[in-house]
Design an enzyme around this catalytic site. Structure first.
Site, PDB file in Angstrom:
ATOM      1  CD  GLN A 135       2.753 -12.564  -1.357  1.00 11.31           C
ATOM      2  OE1 GLN A 135       2.156 -12.695  -0.438  1.00 11.31           O
ATOM      3  NE2 GLN A 135       2.007 -12.199  -2.911  1.00 11.31           N
ATOM      4  CB  SER A 138       1.276  -5.516  -0.285  1.00 15.60           C
ATOM      5  OG  SER A 138       0.244  -6.787  -0.875  1.00 15.60           O
ATOM      6  CB  SER A 170       0.969 -12.985   6.261  1.00  9.59           C
ATOM      7  OG  SER A 170      -0.140 -12.699   5.518  1.00  9.59           O
ATOM      8  CD  GLU A 253      -1.565 -14.670  -2.015  1.00  6.56           C
ATOM      9  OE1 GLU A 253      -1.001 -13.762  -2.856  1.00  6.56           O
ATOM     10  OE2 GLU A 253      -1.179 -14.432  -0.658  1.00  6.56           O
ATOM     11  CD  GLU A 380     -14.098  -5.894  -4.888  1.00 11.39           C
ATOM     12  OE1 GLU A 380     -13.348  -5.839  -4.322  1.00 11.39           O
ATOM     13  OE2 GLU A 380     -15.464  -5.767  -4.311  1.00 11.39           O
TER      14      GLU A 380
HETATM   15  C1  LIG Z   1      -5.642 -10.933   5.361  1.00 10.15           C
HETATM   16  C2  LIG Z   1      -4.216 -10.545   4.235  1.00 10.15           C
HETATM   17  C3  LIG Z   1      -3.376 -11.689   4.408  1.00 10.15           C
HETATM   18  C4  LIG Z   1      -1.605 -11.106   3.739  1.00 10.15           C
HETATM   19  N1  LIG Z   1      -1.528 -11.352   2.975  1.00 10.15           N
HETATM   20  C5  LIG Z   1      -0.157 -10.751   2.197  1.00 10.15           C
HETATM   21  C6  LIG Z   1       1.379 -11.022   2.522  1.00 10.15           C
HETATM   22  O1  LIG Z   1       2.038 -12.388   2.672  1.00 10.15           O
HETATM   23  N2  LIG Z   1       2.265 -10.746   1.418  1.00 10.15           N
HETATM   24  C7  LIG Z   1       1.810  -9.469   0.342  1.00 10.15           C
HETATM   25  O2  LIG Z   1       2.129  -9.071  -0.411  1.00 10.15           O
HETATM   26  N3  LIG Z   1       0.323  -8.685   0.415  1.00 10.15           N
HETATM   27  C8  LIG Z   1      -0.835  -9.469   1.598  1.00 10.15           C
HETATM   28  N4  LIG Z   1      -1.691  -8.866   1.854  1.00 10.15           N
HETATM   29  C9  LIG Z   1      -2.807  -7.395   1.416  1.00 10.15           C
HETATM   30  C10 LIG Z   1      -3.439  -8.017   0.314  1.00 10.15           C
HETATM   31  O3  LIG Z   1      -2.623  -8.846  -1.366  1.00 10.15           O
HETATM   32  C11 LIG Z   1      -3.728  -6.450  -0.435  1.00 10.15           C
HETATM   33  O4  LIG Z   1      -4.236  -6.191   0.755  1.00 10.15           O
HETATM   34  C12 LIG Z   1      -4.507  -6.797  -1.330  1.00 10.15           C
HETATM   35  O5  LIG Z   1      -3.764  -7.044  -2.691  1.00 10.15           O
HETATM   36  C13 LIG Z   1      -5.697  -5.430  -1.855  1.00 10.15           C
HETATM   37  O6  LIG Z   1      -4.635  -4.258  -1.982  1.00 10.15           O
HETATM   38  P1  LIG Z   1      -4.762  -2.995  -1.310  1.00 10.15           P
HETATM   39  O7  LIG Z   1      -5.223  -3.745   0.324  1.00 10.15           O
HETATM   40  O8  LIG Z   1      -3.822  -1.971  -1.218  1.00 10.15           O
HETATM   41  O9  LIG Z   1      -6.545  -2.791  -1.665  1.00 10.15           O
HETATM   42  P2  LIG Z   1      -6.167  -1.698  -2.493  1.00 10.15           P
HETATM   43  O10 LIG Z   1      -5.902  -2.421  -4.305  1.00 10.15           O
HETATM   44  O11 LIG Z   1      -6.319  -0.378  -2.652  1.00 10.15           O
HETATM   45  O12 LIG Z   1      -7.880  -1.876  -3.297  1.00 10.15           O
HETATM   46  C14 LIG Z   1      -8.868  -1.111  -2.169  1.00 10.15           C
HETATM   47  C15 LIG Z   1     -10.585  -1.438  -3.045  1.00 10.15           C
HETATM   48  O13 LIG Z   1     -10.664  -1.196  -4.694  1.00 10.15           O
HETATM   49  C16 LIG Z   1     -10.750  -2.209  -4.869  1.00 10.15           C
HETATM   50  N5  LIG Z   1     -10.254  -2.533  -6.257  1.00 10.15           N
HETATM   51  C17 LIG Z   1      -8.857  -1.817  -6.535  1.00 10.15           C
HETATM   52  N6  LIG Z   1      -8.391  -1.998  -8.040  1.00 10.15           N
HETATM   53  C18 LIG Z   1      -9.489  -2.714  -8.587  1.00 10.15           C
HETATM   54  C19 LIG Z   1      -9.916  -2.926 -10.271  1.00 10.15           C
HETATM   55  N7  LIG Z   1      -9.202  -1.971 -11.331  1.00 10.15           N
HETATM   56  N8  LIG Z   1     -11.332  -3.289 -10.366  1.00 10.15           N
HETATM   57  C20 LIG Z   1     -12.298  -3.102  -9.824  1.00 10.15           C
HETATM   58  N9  LIG Z   1     -12.079  -2.662  -8.596  1.00 10.15           N
HETATM   59  C21 LIG Z   1     -10.675  -2.566  -7.615  1.00 10.15           C
HETATM   60  C22 LIG Z   1     -10.140  -3.292  -4.065  1.00 10.15           C
HETATM   61  O14 LIG Z   1     -11.471  -5.086  -5.133  1.00 10.15           O
HETATM   62  C23 LIG Z   1     -10.894  -2.660  -3.103  1.00 10.15           C
HETATM   63  O15 LIG Z   1     -11.988  -2.987  -2.976  1.00 10.15           O
HETATM   64  C24 LIG Z   1      -2.617  -9.581   2.929  1.00 10.15           C
HETATM   65  C25 LIG Z   1      -3.571  -9.496   2.918  1.00 10.15           C
HETATM   66  C26 LIG Z   1      -4.765  -9.285   4.087  1.00 10.15           C
HETATM   67  C27 LIG Z   1      -5.645  -9.340   3.902  1.00 10.15           C
END
Ligand SMILES: Cc1cc2nc3c(=O)[nH]c(=O)nc-3n(C[C@H](O)[C@H](O)[C@H](O)COP(=O)(O)OP(=O)(O)OC[C@H]3O[C@@H](n4cnc5c(N)ncnc54)[C@H](O)[C@@H]3O)c2cc1C
Length: 411
Positions: A135, A138, A170, A253, A380
């Site tokens: 998928q 991100s 992933s 998911e 969150e």
């Molecule tokens: C084990 C794992 C597997 C993954 N696998 C995939 C995959 O296969 N495909 C894929 O596409 N992605 C994948 N991801 C990515 C995952 O979907 C993103 O890491 C996640 O959506 C958070 O995005 P970010 O890391 O950019 O954090 P950010 O969006 O930058 O967030 C940073 C911090 O800000 C907080 N925050 C952001 N917006 C808000 C809001 N509106 N209100 C309150 N708090 C907020 C968040 O909670 C977080 O603490 C994976 C992540 C992990 C850890």
């Protein structure tokens, strides 16, 4: 021909026969214990090959893709069979973690939104494990705010050209296909100009670069698209409907992560932890006993939440915000499991002998736990969804609501 049978109630004999068939398969092909310390994508090539072979055996036994039609590679059985299978499988370790995203998210998307041609072409190999799917949502600048993503798809005759970058994908390094969301119209508001595509990961213009994690694994990847060409008939769903499909896929998911859709991380841990505590002579420690009892109770609650959600998915319904409830409950529980595990393991989980694979496994599991609160939308974000869609609280303010995506400032 589609041989899917009616979803009428099964008789006692049919239920008993099916349970016996599943039990025999599990005895022959699975174990009661397995290494559940990593996350999806961490598996080595041997683990991926094992998962493919295991899934092939499921199909040979008539248990692969249970409720999907035979014409698309499924077993053509009923929701009731799926429920029975889910019950029988409790307590068994299935070596199929590399297929969690493929089966937990991509397969239901193909089933619900694929054209008949796409279903016929892609579902049989997906179900049998011959092709594994990932998928790709991100991006470096779009995680929680995935609707703000920047990867572009530009139409060129009978093809779309993809340009951009995904991250945290992933398993991309061993996947054959992926589902990607890309921006097809930058002049529309961010949620409206998106479209979903199926992508052949082996094609020119796609580069997969693995990332190294704190747990020592390397399950995530960056994926770069440089003039990657996608045939128009690989478009999944309607043009501009990418956001609606993305929401559906995220709910699959969340259900998969929160309700245990195949990931070993979601197996109940308290029975194994009780055995480990007793083996280390900690069985009489009152605080630890309390922690273990608390885990056991919460695992039962998680089981009921899972049952409710699996029933929704099994009936073919796209799960709603209950997926967020399951996901949040699962990630909070995982932290409690981590804390109790670390109490049992003690210093062995921090500094273990080179020969001590157990110590390394406990440490890996501990470090991988943080990711559960992030994958599939952070805690969150789940709380925001539950607040807005379950409790009816006011929506988060968005100063750019309705503005064209291309006019919104971004880094
Ligand atoms: C084990 C794992 C597997 C993954 N696998 C995939 C995959 O296969 N495909 C894929 O596409 N992605 C994948 N991801 C990515 C995952 O979907 C993103 O890491 C996640 O959506 C958070 O995005 P970010 O890391 O950019 O954090 P950010 O969006 O930058 O967030 C940073 C911090 O800000 C907080 N925050 C952001 N917006 C808000 C809001 N509106 N209100 C309150 N708090 C907020 C968040 O909670 C977080 O603490 C994976 C992540 C992990 C850890």
């Amino acid at each position: 021909m589609d041989t899917q049978i009616d979803d009428t109630e099964l008789g006692d004999v049919e239920v008993a026969d099916f349970r016996r068939r599943v039990a025999e398969f599990l005895e022959a092909n699975c174990s009661r214990a397995g290494d559940r310390s990593g996350t999806v994508g961490d598996e080595d090539p041997e683990g991926v090959a094992t998962a493919r072979a295991f899934q092939g055996a499921m199909v040979d036994a008539g248990l692969g893709g249970l409720r999907f039609p035979t014409e698309f590679g499924g077993a053509g059985l009923t929701k009731r069979h799926q429920e029975l299978f889910n019950q029988e499988v409790q307590g068994w370790y299935l070596p199929n973690m590399p297929l969690s995203i493929s089966h937990g998210m991509c397969l239901p998307m193909l089933d619900q939104f694929g054209t008949p041609e796409q279903k016929a072409r892609f579902m049989p190999d997906n179900i049998s494990g011959a092709s594994i799917w990932c998928q790709m949502f991100s991006e470096p600048g779009a995680g929680s705010d995935v609707a703000g993503l920047s990867t572009r798809a530009t139409r060129d005759g009978d093809e779309w050209i993809l340009e951009g970058q995904k991250v945290w994908t992933s398993g991309a390094h061993y996947c054959d296909y992926g589902i990607v969301v890309a921006r097809t119209d930058a002049t529309l508001p961010k949620h409206q100009g998106l479209t979903m595509f199926i992508v052949d990961m082996a094609q020119p213009g796609i580069e997969v670069r693995p990332l190294r994690q704190i747990s020592g694994g390397s399950g995530f990847n960056e994926v770069f698209f440089t003039e990657a060409r996608v045939p128009v008939d690989y478009q999944l769903g309607d043009l501009g409907q990418g956001w609606n499909l993305a929401v559906a896929m995220l709910m699959f998911e969340r259900v998969s992560i929160g309700a245990g859709g195949g990931s070993g991380l979601n197996a109940d841990r308290s029975p194994g932890l009780i055995v480990a505590a007793q083996a280390l002579g900690l069985g009489d420690d009152p605080v630890l006993r309390q922690g273990l009892a608390d885990l056991w109770i919460r695992e039962q609650i998680k089981g009921y939440i899972s049952q409710r959600i699996r029933a929704a998915v099994t009936s073919g319904r796209v799960p709603g915000p209950e997926g967020s409830l399951a996901k949040l409950y699962g990630s909070l529980l995982a932290r409690r499991v981590r804390d109790v595990s670390m109490t049992i393991a003690g210093s062995a989980a921090q500094a273990w002998d080179a020969e001590d694979s157990e110590g390394s496994r406990w440490a890996t599991a501990c470090l991988a736990t943080a990711g559960i609160s992030i994958a599939g939308g952070t805690d969150e974000v789940q709380r925001n969804i539950i607040g807005e869609r379950v409790l009816g609280l006011p929506k988060e303010p968005d100063p750019y609501k309705g503005a064209a995506w291309e006019s919104i400032p971004r880094s």
